[in-house]
Design an enzyme around this catalytic site. Structure first.
Site, mmCIF file in Angstrom:
data_model
loop_
_atom_site.group_PDB
_atom_site.id
_atom_site.type_symbol
_atom_site.label_atom_id
_atom_site.label_comp_id
_atom_site.label_asym_id
_atom_site.label_seq_id
_atom_site.Cartn_x
_atom_site.Cartn_y
_atom_site.Cartn_z
ATOM 1 N N VAL A 116 0.914 -1.146 0.000
ATOM 2 C CA VAL A 116 0.000 0.000 0.000
ATOM 3 C C VAL A 116 0.955 1.197 0.000
ATOM 4 C CG1 VAL A 116 -1.774 1.254 1.273
ATOM 5 C CG2 VAL A 116 -1.823 -1.251 1.205
ATOM 6 N N PRO A 117 1.129 1.842 -1.148
ATOM 7 C CA PRO A 117 2.297 2.711 -1.380
ATOM 8 C C PRO A 117 2.273 4.076 -0.701
ATOM 9 C CG PRO A 117 0.886 2.711 -3.307
ATOM 10 C CD PRO A 117 0.296 1.706 -2.341
ATOM 11 N N CYS A 118 2.402 4.078 0.604
ATOM 12 C CA CYS A 118 2.440 5.328 1.364
ATOM 13 C C CYS A 118 3.709 6.124 1.076
ATOM 14 C CB CYS A 118 2.294 5.050 2.858
ATOM 15 S SG CYS A 118 3.452 3.840 3.504
ATOM 16 N N HIS A 119 4.743 5.468 0.556
ATOM 17 C CA HIS A 119 5.985 6.170 0.235
ATOM 18 C C HIS A 119 5.810 7.144 -0.923
ATOM 19 C CE1 HIS A 119 5.919 2.627 -2.384
ATOM 20 N NE2 HIS A 119 6.693 3.307 -3.214
#
Length: 188
Positions: free
Chosen positions: A137-140
């Site tokens: 889940v690409p929070c970056h």
């Protein structure tokens, strides 16, 4: 956050450090770098820790896909996710994160507008920071409004390395330090 009672875990070693993976019968519930903020420490270590299950099919596939991603052989993940540990608001933010394409970034303000809460930038930022399934889940991919790399529970050096890997951040070594010399070679 309450995780499913049937949660199990495993550990893998990557160029960005050791990673804990956790899964329930429904899907992947966690991916945390060692030392990452907001990880469920009591569930990962100690007498009440989730059982080790390195052969669990979701954990095996998550480890394979994550390794392929870090090696540049994969840009998207195809894993069942179990994000039920979050509040409805957190889940809405995490769902919106899943819509950010590899190589793209969005600001916290833009993400707040996307989830229909344009004045809740801090609350959205807190939900991003509590994302239990880092990278998948690409929070970056969420950055400050001025383009600054801010707020990554796994550390800004890792965030920079992940964005460089995806081509969303220039690979200039004078912009930000890479995570570590070994990671720099693996992710260059």
């Amino acid at each position: 956050m309450p995780y499913p009672a049937d949660t199990v875990q495993s550990r893998i070693t990557t160029a960005l450090g050791d990673v804990r993976l956790a899964a329930s019968a429904r899907g992947l519930v966690g991916l945390w770098f060692d030392g990452q903020r907001h990880q469920p420490l009591a569930a990962l270590d100690g007498p009440a820790a989730w059982p080790q299950a390195p052969g669990h099919p979701v954990l095996v596939e998550a480890a394979r896909q994550f390794s392929d991603y870090l090696a540049g052989r994969r840009v998207r993940f195809d894993l069942p996710l179990d994000l039920g540990s979050g509040t409805p608001f957190q889940q809405a933010v995490w769902e919106a994160l899943c819509g950010i394409a590899p190589g793209a970034t969005v600001s916290y303000a833009a993400l707040s507008r996307q989830v229909g809460r344009p004045l809740a930038v801090r609350a959205v930022g807190a939900a991003v920071g509590r994302n239990p399934v880092s990278v998948i889940v690409p929070c970056h991919r969420v950055i400050g409004s001025g383009g600054a790399l801010t707020g990554y529970a796994g550390g800004l050096e890792r965030k920079a390395a992940l964005l460089r890997l995806e081509g969303a951040l220039a690979s200039r070594t004078d912009a930000l330090p890479l995570f570590a010399p070994a990671a720099a070679k693996a992710l260059a």
